[in-house]
Motif scaffolding. Structure first.
Motif, PDB file in Angstrom:
ATOM      1  N   PRO A   1     201.289  65.213  36.628  1.00  0.00           N
ATOM      2  CA  PRO A   1     201.173  64.167  35.615  1.00  0.00           C
ATOM      3  C   PRO A   1     201.772  62.847  36.084  1.00  0.00           C
ATOM      4  CG  PRO A   1     202.632  65.940  34.850  1.00  0.00           C
ATOM      5  CD  PRO A   1     202.090  66.361  36.165  1.00  0.00           C
ATOM      6  N   SER A   2     201.210  61.762  35.615  1.00  0.00           N
ATOM      7  CA  SER A   2     201.696  60.431  35.947  1.00  0.00           C
ATOM      8  C   SER A   2     201.078  59.429  34.994  1.00  0.00           C
ATOM      9  CB  SER A   2     201.284  60.074  37.379  1.00  0.00           C
ATOM     10  OG  SER A   2     201.490  58.706  37.622  1.00  0.00           O
ATOM     11  N   THR A   3     201.884  58.539  34.435  1.00  0.00           N
ATOM     12  CA  THR A   3     201.312  57.388  33.734  1.00  0.00           C
ATOM     13  C   THR A   3     201.508  56.169  34.604  1.00  0.00           C
ATOM     14  OG1 THR A   3     201.925  58.255  31.591  1.00  0.00           O
ATOM     15  CG2 THR A   3     201.405  55.936  31.685  1.00  0.00           C
ATOM     16  N   ARG A   4     202.764  55.902  34.875  1.00  0.00           N
ATOM     17  CA  ARG A   4     203.179  54.676  35.542  1.00  0.00           C
ATOM     18  C   ARG A   4     202.463  54.480  36.883  1.00  0.00           C
ATOM     19  NH1 ARG A   4     207.052  53.813  33.185  1.00  0.00           N
ATOM     20  NH2 ARG A   4     207.223  56.070  33.076  1.00  0.00           N
TER      21      ARG A   4
ATOM     22  N   ARG B   1     199.936  56.125  38.311  1.00  0.00           N
ATOM     23  CA  ARG B   1     198.479  56.144  38.242  1.00  0.00           C
ATOM     24  C   ARG B   1     197.932  54.814  37.716  1.00  0.00           C
ATOM     25  NH1 ARG B   1     194.505  56.947  34.981  1.00  0.00           N
ATOM     26  NH2 ARG B   1     195.663  57.442  33.105  1.00  0.00           N
ATOM     27  N   CYS B   2     198.517  54.344  36.603  1.00  0.00           N
ATOM     28  CA  CYS B   2     198.042  53.076  36.029  1.00  0.00           C
ATOM     29  C   CYS B   2     198.353  51.912  36.955  1.00  0.00           C
ATOM     30  CB  CYS B   2     198.695  52.830  34.670  1.00  0.00           C
ATOM     31  SG  CYS B   2     198.136  53.952  33.401  1.00  0.00           S
ATOM     32  N   SER B   3     199.498  51.965  37.607  1.00  0.00           N
ATOM     33  CA  SER B   3     199.894  50.886  38.509  1.00  0.00           C
ATOM     34  C   SER B   3     198.887  50.771  39.655  1.00  0.00           C
ATOM     35  CB  SER B   3     201.289  51.185  39.045  1.00  0.00           C
ATOM     36  OG  SER B   3     201.696  50.230  39.974  1.00  0.00           O
TER      37      SER B   3
ATOM     38  N   GLU C   1     195.812  51.811  39.530  1.00  0.00           N
ATOM     39  CA  GLU C   1     194.523  51.410  38.974  1.00  0.00           C
ATOM     40  C   GLU C   1     194.467  49.903  38.735  1.00  0.00           C
ATOM     41  OE1 GLU C   1     193.207  53.845  35.728  1.00  0.00           O
ATOM     42  OE2 GLU C   1     191.503  52.539  35.304  1.00  0.00           O
TER      43      GLU C   1
ATOM     44  N   HIS D   1     187.937  58.335  39.151  1.00  0.00           N
ATOM     45  CA  HIS D   1     189.012  59.261  38.791  1.00  0.00           C
ATOM     46  C   HIS D   1     188.540  60.681  38.997  1.00  0.00           C
ATOM     47  CE1 HIS D   1     191.620  56.270  37.120  1.00  0.00           C
ATOM     48  NE2 HIS D   1     190.556  55.721  36.563  1.00  0.00           N
ATOM     49  N   LEU D   2     189.287  61.445  39.744  1.00  0.00           N
ATOM     50  CA  LEU D   2     188.955  62.861  39.845  1.00  0.00           C
ATOM     51  C   LEU D   2     189.861  63.643  38.925  1.00  0.00           C
ATOM     52  CD1 LEU D   2     187.225  62.242  42.377  1.00  0.00           C
ATOM     53  CD2 LEU D   2     187.750  64.606  42.927  1.00  0.00           C
ATOM     54  N   ASP D   3     189.271  64.230  37.930  1.00  0.00           N
ATOM     55  CA  ASP D   3     190.025  65.059  37.019  1.00  0.00           C
ATOM     56  C   ASP D   3     190.280  66.389  37.724  1.00  0.00           C
ATOM     57  OD1 ASP D   3     190.918  66.746  35.040  1.00  0.00           O
ATOM     58  OD2 ASP D   3     189.680  65.808  33.519  1.00  0.00           O
TER      59      ASP D   3
ATOM     60  N   ASP E   1     191.394  69.052  36.668  1.00  0.00           N
ATOM     61  CA  ASP E   1     191.098  70.252  35.878  1.00  0.00           C
ATOM     62  C   ASP E   1     189.628  70.645  35.979  1.00  0.00           C
ATOM     63  OD1 ASP E   1     193.645  70.516  34.929  1.00  0.00           O
ATOM     64  OD2 ASP E   1     193.274  69.271  33.169  1.00  0.00           O
TER      65      ASP E   1
ATOM     66  N   THR F   1     186.562  68.308  49.557  1.00  0.00           N
ATOM     67  CA  THR F   1     186.498  67.334  48.463  1.00  0.00           C
ATOM     68  C   THR F   1     186.649  65.916  49.012  1.00  0.00           C
ATOM     69  OG1 THR F   1     187.425  68.919  46.891  1.00  0.00           O
ATOM     70  CG2 THR F   1     187.576  66.606  46.282  1.00  0.00           C
TER      71      THR F   1
ATOM     72  N   ARG G   1     198.440  62.222  44.341  1.00  0.00           N
ATOM     73  CA  ARG G   1     199.732  62.839  44.030  1.00  0.00           C
ATOM     74  C   ARG G   1     199.558  64.343  44.147  1.00  0.00           C
ATOM     75  NH1 ARG G   1     203.793  61.156  39.272  1.00  0.00           N
ATOM     76  NH2 ARG G   1     204.131  59.588  40.896  1.00  0.00           N
TER      77      ARG G   1
ATOM     78  N   ARG H   1     212.529  62.702  44.876  1.00  0.00           N
ATOM     79  CA  ARG H   1     211.722  62.211  45.995  1.00  0.00           C
ATOM     80  C   ARG H   1     212.001  60.735  46.256  1.00  0.00           C
ATOM     81  NH1 ARG H   1     206.381  63.548  42.685  1.00  0.00           N
ATOM     82  NH2 ARG H   1     206.526  62.035  41.011  1.00  0.00           N
TER      83      ARG H   1
END
Lengths: 301, 301, 301
Positions: C48-51, C53-55, C57, C69-71, C73, C86, C101, C163
């Protein structure tokens, strides 16, 4: 910072300015192609949505905006970050507008009090508010009748669970529309009935210029008298037979998604009185206007 | 409204027009940059996909289109809305093309009968049809051999579960290609063998100009003789040894994703005979042509 | 092919070139609008990532790149395809950069050895490396102090799982920064203490020019002495009282997401010493520079 959370806090001038701007977007009369190129927005949906989410996305992209989707399953929310920090983070990354659907209206209010740096747009809050839906209903009605003042709008069905009713009620009444409510006994709402009269289904159909059928959430009425789809339709669905009792120039609205064959029959959805797909189309123009508004692009003095 | 669902309903002229347009896209000879700017498409995948979904997305964006992703988990489908209403909604929002992967081919047929307002493109339908894959196979073969007429294509492996075989069969035969089938006994398909001969693996390898290895879905063959990966490879995998029996100019295809070491050895994937990654590259040009086609951008009569 | 996986393999010249390019992006002094229009990137997040990933993007879109975006799941991973295939597939489709990530750093190293055709950017690898975070920390420190040489940076808290510490340590020491470590006994890391001294919390606060508080993952310390949020804050949180012991010109960093009231008090987050939201803002410029770098847009020798 301009947000767009409640209908109640919009004054009449602003409402008219929004409807006018939506009209300009429909006629492609506003600024040239993609006025907000390279401006960033984020869409944050904590509840499922196809229509509203896509409608905002089309509106954003038509205006040239870049759209960031926050997946509420896999975002930092799972690491326990507060929504305030998520939104301030988005702002730090360059996002100017956050379009959010959330179960609780109080969440938006808290964020505004905390002075978040993004403009917030409410894309549907629990059963409490859905202001862009109310605005697109108004827009659709105005497109048909020209004038709003003096019209009768009947909202029929699952009043209890409807954020659409709540957002429309105050807005319409302030614009001179007479709102009446109808629906099964077990879906009535005493609080709303202090603000608008409850009438029988047949009276609502006969009196209304606008018959707005609401989505029934049958799963929330397990074991009750109208928890069966066909029985609901028999007693409270808009059927072709009932449609014949409508006023000559009256129209049909529905906020969708629809339960066809429950609160509304197929024939009524596709009938020339129906403005249901027009509502969806108009939603894009109205949301373009709201995006303009929060960025200060609409003068409301 | 032009849809793209079946290969069988495409006439020979149209097939050639699509292959020609794909070639123009590869050579960047068509319209200037991004001919379909600000045109909206939606991608709706009810089954997992990386390759096809990304391939369409690249094709759409190269043409300048805006892409709306419908997450089939969190969309209004969970509220019980019909697929018909979802697609009509997308159309009302301004979406012109819906690219859809769905388990049942009958779903596309039903939507066409209901006269949906979006052009539908089939991005893979259960085990029944995958028309853009068939088209990119043809394109890749034509790129290598120049002519299609008179070639022999062997499709080898899990025939029973392959939508790729089904979409290629009719298309290739109408273009003068001789199709032969091969694979383990338990993966044969009597219906398809009425349309193309079944031969031994060694005969298929020796006769074919194109050796198309199919993905084996081992998990669907639990407890059977070829449910073990290494045993499958021993009997029905394309190995370096078997590759030596291929015709001098013959090539290898695979629709991917591959099970390396099962139906195909690493050395064959990376070999100069292999066109497997070329297939993926070509998929983008072919899908650009299909997007052109449904928007009426290709004259076919 | 240029990748961006480790800080250790970046020489000093390259680091300075990256920081300079980031500065140019902040000042919008580089190439005109959207230098990489129609170049494709893919983002692949297995954690998971918000920061971050959005940064990435925002950085990609500011440079005009198209983002796939590759989901993780619903992609072909569920069909058992290898990550190598892939990524080679994405390359065949036209993708030039994969931002990834992943839990294991060894996965990136294996892909580089296999000579994948996409440039790989490490967007956070387990507890082992987060090189763009280290770079944005450096950038933020340089923005405040001008010079890096001779500064003291204290990294405080959950050293074991960080990390961020691992990626910063080598980078900072090579640039002449003195790194000191502090935190609870049960979160110390013997290996890292061979490379940087461990000091008491109060000494760290007093000596540091940069106080970098680390996110505590309390859920990983169940039943231990500091598994309680308020106790942690009492002993190892940055409080307003402790902040008063900081050097006059010292600043506060945090890689976020933050546990407010655990490792850091609200008042410290919002204090003028805090550069926490500046870190997020700077992350966009630094990532734009890294995207430039892997595409060969930065001369480094």
């Amino acid at each position: 910072m301009r947000h767009f959370i409640h209908t109640d806090t919009l004054d009449i001038t602003t409402i008219h300015a929004l409807l006018t701007r939506a009209k300009q977007h429909e006629a492609q009369m506003v600024q040239a192609d993609q006025p907000y190129r390279n401006r960033f927005t984020a869409n944050l949906f904590f509840e499922p949505s196809t229509r509203t989410r896509c409608s905002f996305e089309v509106a954003q992209k038509r205006l040239g905006m870049e759209v960031i989707h926050l997946d509420t399953d896999t975002s930092s929310a799972v690491k326990g970050e507060s929504l305030y920090d998520t939104i301030q983070t988005l702002s730090a990354l360059g996002v100017e507008i956050v379009v959010m659907r959330h179960t609780h209206l109080s969440v938006y209010e808290a964020l505004m009090k905390q002075n978040v740096n993004c403009a917030l747009i409410n894309a549907g809050a629990g059963k409490q508010a859905h202001p862009t839906q109310a605005l697109l209903d108004l827009y659709t009605i105005q497109n048909h009748f020209g004038e709003l003042d003096g019209l009768v709008v009947a909202m029929i069905g699952d009043i209890t669970h409807s954020r659409v009713v709540r957002s429309n009620l105050d807005l319409m009444q302030r614009l001179g529309i007479q709102v009446i409510l109808s629906g099964p006994e077990n879906m009535r709402d005493p609080e709303l009935e202090r603000r608008a009269p409850y009438v029988s289904f047949s009276e609502a159909i006969q009196k209304a210029d606008v018959v707005m059928m609401l989505r029934v959430q049958l799963e929330r009425h397990q074991g009750e008298i109208f928890s069966d789809a066909s029985k609901y339709c028999e007693h409270y669905g808009l059927t072709q037979a009932r449609m014949e009792n409508m006023k000559a120039n009256a129209i049909i609205l529905h906020p969708a998604p629809m339960n066809r064959g429950v609160e509304i029959e197929d024939a009524c959805v596709e009938h020339e009185r129906s403005r249901i797909f027009a509502q969806m189309r108009n939603g894009v123009y109205v949301r373009m206007a709201v995006l303009d508004y929060v960025l200060g692009g609409i003068k409301t003095c």
